[in-house]
Design a protein around this motif. Structure first.
Motif, PDB file in Angstrom:
ATOM      1  N   ASP A 164       0.840  -1.204   0.000  1.00 28.92           N
ATOM      2  CA  ASP A 164       0.000   0.000   0.000  1.00 28.92           C
ATOM      3  C   ASP A 164       0.877   1.257   0.000  1.00 28.92           C
ATOM      4  O   ASP A 164       0.540   2.258  -0.651  1.00 28.92           O
ATOM      5  CB  ASP A 164      -0.938  -0.004   1.217  1.00 28.92           C
ATOM      6  N   ASP A 165       1.993   1.202   0.724  1.00 25.52           N
ATOM      7  CA  ASP A 165       2.925   2.334   0.723  1.00 25.52           C
ATOM      8  C   ASP A 165       3.503   2.573  -0.671  1.00 25.52           C
ATOM      9  O   ASP A 165       3.698   3.716  -1.091  1.00 25.52           O
ATOM     10  CB  ASP A 165       4.065   2.090   1.722  1.00 25.52           C
ATOM     11  N   PHE A 166       3.781   1.487  -1.368  1.00 29.81           N
ATOM     12  CA  PHE A 166       4.227   1.611  -2.757  1.00 29.81           C
ATOM     13  C   PHE A 166       3.181   2.389  -3.572  1.00 29.81           C
ATOM     14  O   PHE A 166       3.520   3.277  -4.364  1.00 29.81           O
ATOM     15  CB  PHE A 166       4.447   0.216  -3.354  1.00 29.81           C
ATOM     16  N   CYS A 167       1.909   2.068  -3.349  1.00 31.67           N
ATOM     17  CA  CYS A 167       0.834   2.760  -4.086  1.00 31.67           C
ATOM     18  C   CYS A 167       0.812   4.245  -3.728  1.00 31.67           C
ATOM     19  O   CYS A 167       0.617   5.106  -4.602  1.00 31.67           O
ATOM     20  CB  CYS A 167      -0.520   2.109  -3.787  1.00 31.67           C
ATOM     21  N   ILE A 168       1.005   4.561  -2.445  1.00 34.96           N
ATOM     22  CA  ILE A 168       1.042   5.972  -2.037  1.00 34.96           C
ATOM     23  C   ILE A 168       2.237   6.655  -2.697  1.00 34.96           C
ATOM     24  O   ILE A 168       2.128   7.782  -3.199  1.00 34.96           O
ATOM     25  CB  ILE A 168       1.109   6.099  -0.499  1.00 34.96           C
ATOM     26  N   ALA A 169       3.379   5.968  -2.725  1.00 34.39           N
ATOM     27  CA  ALA A 169       4.578   6.549  -3.341  1.00 34.39           C
ATOM     28  C   ALA A 169       4.363   6.836  -4.828  1.00 34.39           C
ATOM     29  O   ALA A 169       4.808   7.862  -5.344  1.00 34.39           O
ATOM     30  CB  ALA A 169       5.773   5.603  -3.153  1.00 34.39           C
ATOM     31  N   GLN A 170       3.664   5.929  -5.501  1.00 35.46           N
ATOM     32  CA  GLN A 170       3.372   6.150  -6.922  1.00 35.46           C
ATOM     33  C   GLN A 170       2.535   7.405  -7.112  1.00 35.46           C
ATOM     34  O   GLN A 170       2.776   8.205  -8.021  1.00 35.46           O
ATOM     35  CB  GLN A 170       2.620   4.943  -7.507  1.00 35.46           C
ATOM     36  N   MET A 171       1.540   7.590  -6.240  1.00 36.00           N
ATOM     37  CA  MET A 171       0.694   8.786  -6.331  1.00 36.00           C
ATOM     38  C   MET A 171       1.482  10.036  -5.960  1.00 36.00           C
ATOM     39  O   MET A 171       1.315  11.095  -6.568  1.00 36.00           O
ATOM     40  CB  MET A 171      -0.536   8.643  -5.419  1.00 36.00           C
ATOM     41  N   ALA A 172       2.339   9.922  -4.946  1.00 38.27           N
ATOM     42  CA  ALA A 172       3.143  11.074  -4.525  1.00 38.27           C
ATOM     43  C   ALA A 172       4.016  11.547  -5.691  1.00 38.27           C
ATOM     44  O   ALA A 172       4.138  12.748  -5.949  1.00 38.27           O
ATOM     45  CB  ALA A 172       4.011  10.703  -3.322  1.00 38.27           C
ATOM     46  N   SER A 186       8.306   5.479  -0.545  1.00 39.10           N
ATOM     47  CA  SER A 186       9.166   4.569  -1.322  1.00 39.10           C
ATOM     48  C   SER A 186      10.032   3.764  -0.366  1.00 39.10           C
ATOM     49  O   SER A 186      10.176   2.543  -0.505  1.00 39.10           O
ATOM     50  CB  SER A 186      10.071   5.348  -2.280  1.00 39.10           C
ATOM     51  N   ASN A 187      10.616   4.436   0.607  1.00 42.82           N
ATOM     52  CA  ASN A 187      11.446   3.728   1.588  1.00 42.82           C
ATOM     53  C   ASN A 187      10.616   2.697   2.355  1.00 42.82           C
ATOM     54  O   ASN A 187      11.051   1.567   2.568  1.00 42.82           O
ATOM     55  CB  ASN A 187      12.088   4.718   2.558  1.00 42.82           C
ATOM     56  N   ARG A 188       9.435   3.134   2.761  1.00 42.14           N
ATOM     57  CA  ARG A 188       8.586   2.210   3.531  1.00 42.14           C
ATOM     58  C   ARG A 188       8.150   1.011   2.703  1.00 42.14           C
ATOM     59  O   ARG A 188       7.866  -0.061   3.260  1.00 42.14           O
ATOM     60  CB  ARG A 188       7.367   2.963   4.083  1.00 42.14           C
TER      61      ARG A 188
END
Ligand code: CA
Length: 754
Positions: free
Chosen positions: A467-475, A488-490
């Motif tokens: 899910d963090d990867f998904c947030i990073a993609q949106m960020a 991305s780190n998370r």
């Protein structure tokens, strides 16, 4: 003569002349041969239009039991308006009707009637059955928010119809002068505010008299209105006639129910409602054309498409001015705009929503607008919506839906607010359970969820990292470099629950040590409905990183091989008993591969990341042909709001979305000679598999729009711009295809060079 005979048959048997359509290929009874201890789908034969607000089903089980209709039960005791997404979640806003002759009966066992399979017709748009005990035929069809029922009573017998508003607060009012019944039920199993109700209005085409009402087992002869925990009303009709009833539902009010009825059925006949529903299904099912399938495969395929197009359900309604409104299960108020309900995102983020992005992008955007409204009204994205927040399963996977839609160019939603909700999921502590991330404080502090403090901790860690990867993609897309860096780190946090000493994902204590007594076959504990053998693969966004943890491509493939070679043994772990998913794993006969549950749904595709895509081809074809079928036992575990069906649709088409949130699909082994997707933009995408046959499961060569295609994956753009993926199939692996690391699908660490 032959032609004359044929056309005479068409006139005599209108059913045959209609049955050329795809809607008649669908078998809603598929998956109904299920019980609590073993799921062949845990479905019920929903009469519904796509994404309908209310479904209609015959009921064989005890009222209130999640197993509404099971194939092995030979008695029907009611016909029910239902909103149930899964037997494990239960129903809400449900009410039922049951015709009877002779003496009216309240008790569900006493009123139940046997029926013959030969007298049962089950279609997405129509259900019909003759109740032997009452010699009465019941037919059902529907619209988005209304049902249309026809009940044909036998001659010279007292004819009754019971209306049952189910428990937790119910009300019924009879208006014989107007041939009308109205009422509501507050029935629910959670996720609904105090003032929740499903309102209903029934308008009959034949006069009835009141035969009494009941709140328990006594019939009160003179009542015409009653409020109680549950209410039964008995209507008496003249015998020997056909009674048609139009039934509206609303979550807003009785007046809104009347409005829904006027808008969706009006004065239309039963046949007209049925034809409209059938046409709706025909239009959506025709979006995928398949050639070279057997009849059984056509039934399996189009039934899967029907299942994918049922959930989540529309929860908005239109007022007399045409304004879109919804009652919110999140704050108990009526708001403008979209709302959807009934989805377990833990299941559906994997393939259902990626499927929508290809064939139903407008619907995908509208559904996401609905989840954004849920966030506005309740403060959080739901984790399991039914109808509001339910505390079930793990992960905050609406984030995946948003990132997946956005990266594929589907952006007709409030992207900023969606992003705000994703950030909240990823940063704000809550242990409420119905939303947010349980164990997030440890996850942020330690880089993993500690298994001595939070249950299902390692499964959470793995899913939060995705899910963090998904947030990073949106960020990144929204140009928020600080957020992108953090998330991305998370997204590499999966590494913190990898124990190299056992070469698996494992429970980890808050002090950094590993959980004691590791058993890779033990279900639960730090995992959710699975074992280390299942969750070790749950790094959806970074398979390359996982390959490195495992010591390289050979070791990775070896470990994947052993998944299928191991016996299907298990220990019951914290469940303390054999749960149905364990039994279903054994029944799959694929070793430790447990297709009956969702955590492994991407695993067969992972060979394509490690240079051995022919093993993906072999196992995907094997799963398609051995784990799916056209009958009541046609699934190998819970269907789960379209996810198990979406796996089949993708796999039968020849590709699968291993990493939602990236515009990529991994190639498998298409099931048919030809599949044509009719896209919303007017283009078509075709997968043509020459020489495809039962034994020719291996890809020999791939051409995309005429050019050689060396990759083991497709991009979303390859599909939606239209074109032809041209495969040649054979009975031996072509080990040259996909062997090169450059041919492998997307992985985060490789894409980022980290
Ligand atoms: Ca499941």
């Amino acid at each position: 003569m032959q032609r004359l005979l044929f056309s005479t048959l068409l006139v005599l048997l209108p059913w045959i002349s209609q049955s050329a359509g795809l809607a008649d290929r669908v078998n809603p009874l598929l998956g109904t041969d299920s019980k609590r201890s073993f799921s062949h789908g845990n479905t019920y034969p929903a009469v519904a239009t796509p994404f309908a607000m209310t479904f209609w089903t015959p009921q064989t089980g005890e009222p209130g039991d999640g197993w509404i209709y099971t194939y092995q039960q030979p008695f029907i005791n009611a016909f029910k308006a239902t909103h149930q997404p899964s037997p494990w979640m239960g129903d809400y806003g449900d009410f039922s009707l049951m015709p009877m002759t002779g003496q009216p009966q309240i008790d569900w066992r006493a009123r139940a009637s046997s029926f013959q399979r030969s007298n049962e017709i089950s279609k997405p748009y129509y259900y019909a059955v003759t109740l032997d005990k009452y010699k009465t035929k019941v037919e059902m069809t529907s619209t988005t928010r209304c049902g249309h029922l026809r009940i044909t009573f036998p001659p010279s017998q007292p004819a009754y119809l019971s209306v049952h508003a189910h428990p937790r607060g119910a009300y019924i009012r009879l208006r014989p002068q107007e041939k009308k019944v109205c009422g509501f039920t507050r029935a629910n199993n959670g996720g609904a505010p105090e003032n929740f109700a499903c309102y209903f209005v029934m308008i009959f085409d034949q006069p009835f008299s009141c035969a009494g009402m009941s709140a328990d087992s006594l019939l009160h002869q003179d009542s015409q209105e009653m409020a109680a925990d549950q209410v039964f009303a008995f209507l008496r009709f003249a015998s020997g006639q056909s009674v048609t009833v139009r039934i509206a539902t609303s979550f807003i009010s009785l007046e809104q129910a009347e409005q829904n009825l006027a808008a969706e059925i009006g004065d239309r006949s039963f046949a007209a409602t049925r034809n409209r529903s059938r046409a709706l299904w025909e239009k959506e099912l025709q979006r995928i054309e398949i050639q070279g399938a057997s009849t059984d495969q056509e039934i399996t395929f189009y039934t899967a498409l029907y299942r994918v197009l049922l959930f989540p359900r529309i929860w908005y309604e239109f007022d007399a001015q045409g304004r879109m409104l919804h009652f919110s299960p999140y704050d108990g108020q009526v708001h403008a705009g979209e709302l959807y309900a009934d989805n377990g995102f833990w299941d559906t983020f994997r393939a259902v929503y990626p499927f929508f992005t290809i064939l139903f992008p407008d619907r995908d955007a509208e559904i996401i607008r609905g989840w954004i409204n849920a966030y506005r009204e309740g403060g959080w994205f739901p984790k399991w919506s039914s109808p509001g927040y339910r505390d079930c399963m793990i992960g905050t996977h609406v984030e995946s839906l948003v990132a997946d839609a956005y990266c594929k160019g589907i952006r007709e939603f409030d992207v900023q607010t969606a992003y705000e909700a994703m950030l909240k999921d990823g940063t704000q502590l809550t242990d409420q359970g119905g939303y947010g991330r349980t164990g997030l404080a440890d996850y942020m502090r330690l880089g993993y969820v500690a298994c001595d403090k939070t249950r299902e901790a390692t499964a959470r860690t793995l899913e939060y990292a995705y899910d963090d990867f998904c947030i990073a993609q949106m960020a990144r897309a929204l140009n928020k470099p600080q957020d992108e860096e953090i998330f991305s780190n998370r997204s590499f946090n999966y590494r913190h629950v990898w124990d190299p000493s056992v070469a698996m994902m494992r429970g980890r204590l808050a002090d950094g040590s590993w959980g004691p007594d590791f058993d890779p076959f033990e279900w639960g504990g730090p995992f959710t409905e699975g074992s280390a053998w299942h969750y070790t693969w749950s790094v959806l966004h970074d398979i390359d990183g996982l390959i490195r943890l495992m010591g390289g491509r050979e070791a990775f493939c070896c470990k994947l091989d052993s998944l299928f070679l191991l016996p299907p043994k298990f220990s019951v772990g914290h469940y303390r008993r054999e749960i149905h998913e364990m039994t279903e794993m054994v029944a799959c006969k694929m070793g430790q591969y447990a297709h009956g549950n969702q955590p492994v749904h991407h695993v067969l595709y992972l060979y394509a990341y490690a240079g051995q895509p022919w093993k993906t081809q072999k196992w995907v074809r094997h799963a398609c042909t051995t784990l799916y079928g056209p009958g009541p036992d046609g699934l190998c575990g819970d269907e789960d709001n379209g996810q198990t069906s979406a796996w089949y649709l993708f796999s039968a088409m020849g590709f699968y979305p291993v990493t939602p949130g990236t515009p990529t699909y991994v190639l498998g082994s298409p099931l048919f000679k030809k599949v044509t997707l009719h896209l919303k933009n007017g283009k078509t995408f075709t997968v043509q598999a020459d020489e495809n046959a039962a034994q020719n499961v291996y890809i020999q060569s791939v051409r995309l729009n005429g050019a050689a295609h060396a990759h083991t994956w497709l991009s979303h753009a390859d599909i939606v711009k239209g074109g032809i993926l041209h495969l040649r199939m054979g009975n031996q692996p072509n080990t040259r295809f996909g062997g090169d690391p450059q041919a492998a699908p997307y992985s985060f660490s490789r894409a980022e060079g980290r």
